[in-house]
Design a protein around this motif. Structure first.
Motif, short mmCIF file in Angstrom:
data_model
loop_
_atom_site.label_atom_id
_atom_site.label_comp_id
_atom_site.label_asym_id
_atom_site.label_seq_id
_atom_site.Cartn_x
_atom_site.Cartn_y
_atom_site.Cartn_z
N ALA A 1 0.83 -1.20 0.00
CA ALA A 1 0.00 0.00 0.00
C ALA A 1 0.86 1.26 0.00
O ALA A 1 0.59 2.22 -0.75
N VAL A 2 1.92 1.29 0.81
CA VAL A 2 2.80 2.45 0.87
C VAL A 2 3.56 2.60 -0.44
O VAL A 2 3.79 3.72 -0.92
N ASP B 1 -5.38 -0.48 5.42
CA ASP B 1 -6.73 -0.02 5.70
C ASP B 1 -6.99 1.34 5.08
O ASP B 1 -8.08 1.62 4.55
N LEU B 2 -6.01 2.24 5.16
CA LEU B 2 -6.16 3.57 4.58
C LEU B 2 -6.33 3.49 3.06
O LEU B 2 -7.13 4.23 2.48
N LEU B 3 -5.58 2.60 2.42
CA LEU B 3 -5.73 2.42 0.98
C LEU B 3 -7.14 1.94 0.64
O LEU B 3 -7.77 2.42 -0.31
N VAL C 1 -3.24 7.41 2.00
CA VAL C 1 -1.94 6.94 2.49
C VAL C 1 -0.93 8.08 2.46
O VAL C 1 -0.17 8.29 3.42
N ARG C 2 -0.93 8.85 1.37
CA ARG C 2 0.02 9.97 1.26
C ARG C 2 -0.23 10.99 2.36
O ARG C 2 0.72 11.51 2.98
#
Length: 511
Positions: A336-337, A412-414, A422-423
């Motif tokens: 995700a990151v 989860d954020l994605l 995420v950013r």
């Protein structure tokens, strides 16, 4: 008072330190350790090789109780174990073959399947280390080499150099034996199998629902382990791999009723060494299924969880170009990151170890980039970030952390807000030292209601601050403000903490 286990660990550390001192002052030649590393180095590290030699001088083949059982042999009743350090810490018992009875052991394959020149792989090492690697690889191939000539005093002796020599020797030995018979070959075969089974499984739909595009699955070579107990094992047998090799690679386990696949009905990630070789796998269960959420394979000749970071190989180009590494907890978080444009590595549930940091420092310029820690936004994740400080305090560059929403991780954020979420989360950062100092104050100072509590909090904070002198002035001001203790008294506590001998920490990363 030390507990029994702490006392045993201290005794073993003392033995290893004594033997290292003998190597350094020339009492024992470096070839003495190399000869024992030929016997024990592929299964154990530098320190454990010393411990085995100190406790059982005639040991030739040392394994755990479970490994002997998987090989068809039984440790005789009443045999005392050889005490070594386990791969995850703590002390465990292992036994020499002379302490066992049972089936005869198969002959060890000897010699490379093709010409192999390892000189290219060791020229970045200093001469004594390169000569040591060459000797070990040749000996493991059965060539009976003559030991090189080393200086009388092995000033390089210690876990840092010893484990580096063994890690590279294991990899080169596996390559020299060729893909058909080496651990590297069987891992590649398993990886291809997992990938071929992925398309028809639940994995693609699951990843899509979590916000991961299909190209991520292909680029990361994510796979699926079928649910059957022998599916992978039968496939590998068909390729010519025997059960001992399959179990030895961590791909199956020996049970009372035969060999069973280690991974069943799991989303599969390959964990690679920095140079790209597959060392092991990490399997995530389907949501709602039984068993641990993530499952690692057991420690093997190639797979040492505490030395590896998921995503390090995949992020190597970004890191070499100057990207700042982002430390996350799990592989989906790392992906995700990475989708958000960062270079992410995952410790896969471990507190960051010195060996993992050294591997990261071998790829990234940590003096220039530092490290950003983005662990889960729950109490366990925050505690993990504070524990990471014990290892990261020696990084010469900036070490920051991000405050993720409670109960959320980058994956989860994605899922909820895409890459932009995420950013945004990664932009909200603060020095990790702040969190470490605050945690020390909270732990030692309680409600800070009494003079004794405030002084205890200051002393605890000073021990943390002393690990990173460049930030001492700012942290001293913060500590004084939080505790209500005069700044001059905080300064005195810092001076006292700086004078105290510090316990040996992880090796400082290159860069």
């Amino acid at each position: 008072m030390l507990s029994g286990l702490d006392g045993e660990e201290r005794v073993l550390r003392g033995i290893a330190s004594r033997e290292t001192a003998r190597l350094r002052d020339g009492t024992r030649p470096w070839t003495w350790w190399l000869e024992r590393a030929v016997l024990h180095g592929r299964r154990f590290g530098y320190t454990n090789t010393l411990l085995i030699a100190a406790q059982w001088r005639a040991a030739t083949d040392v394994r755990s109780y479970e490994e002997w059982r998987a090989a068809g042999r039984q440790v005789r009743r009443g045999e005392a174990g050889i005490r070594v350090f386990g791969p995850s810490g703590g002390v465990r018992a292992v036994f020499d073959v002379a302490q066992t009875t049972g089936l005869p052991l198969p002959a060890v394959p000897r010699g490379p399947s093709a010409a192999f020149d390892w000189a290219e792989h060791v020229r970045h090492l200093r001469e004594v280390e390169a000569d040591s690697v060459g000797y070990l690889v040749r000996a493991w191939l059965g060539w009976e080499p003559r030991p090189p000539v080393f200086p009388v005093n092995a000033f390089w002796a210690g876990p840092d150099a010893g484990d580096r020599i063994l890690r590279l020797s294991r990899r080169l030995h596996a390559r020299a034996r060729g893909p058909a018979s080496s651990a590297a070959g069987i891992m590649d075969a398993a990886h291809r199998f997992f990938q071929t089974r992925c398309e028809e499984s639940w994995v693609p739909a699951y990843l899509a629902e979590r916000g991961f595009p299909a190209r991520v699955r292909r680029r990361r070579r994510i796979g699926h382990a079928p649910p059957g107990p022998h599916t992978l094992t039968d496939h590998l047998r068909g390729l010519g791999h025997d059960d001992e090799e399959i179990v030895g690679a961590g791909l199956a386990r020996q049970g009372d009723d035969g060999v069973h696949d280690t991974f069943r009905d799991r989303l599969m990630f390959a964990i690679r060494t920095p140079d790209g070789a597959i060392a092991g796998f990490l399997g995530r269960r389907r949501d709602g299924a039984d068993g641990p959420k993530y499952l690692n394979g057991p420690a093997t000749a190639l797979f040492h969880k505490s030395e590896l970071l998921y995503g390090l190989h995949e992020a190597r180009d970004r890191l070499a170009a100057g990207a700042r590494p982002v430390l996350v907890e799990g592989p989906l978080d790392a992906v995700a990151v990475a989708l958000a444009g960062h270079a992410a590595v995952a410790a896969c549930g471990l507190s960051l170890t010195g060996a993992q940091l050294a591997a990261l420092g071998g790829v990234a310029d940590l003096a220039a980039t530092g490290v950003l820690v983005a662990l889960d936004g729950d109490p366990a994740g925050r505690s993990g970030a504070v524990r990471a400080w014990e290892t990261l305090a020696g990084v010469p560059g900036p070490v920051d952390t991000v405050a993720l929403p409670p109960g959320r991780d980058p994956a989860d954020l994605l899922r909820g807000g895409g890459r932009a979420a995420v950013r945004r989360a990664l932009r909200a950062r603060a020095p990790l030292a702040d969190a470490a100092v605050d945690a020390a104050i909270d732990r030692a100072g309680g409600a800070l209601a009494t003079v004794e509590e405030r002084l205890a909090a200051v002393r605890a904070a000073a021990s943390v601050i002393a690990a990173r002198p460049p930030e001492a002035a700012r942290q001293a001001v913060r500590t004084a403000e939080r505790t209500g203790v005069p700044a001059w008294l905080v300064t005195e506590a810092l001076i006292e903490a700086a004078r105290r001998p510090r316990r040996a920490g992880p090796p400082r990363p290159a860069g």
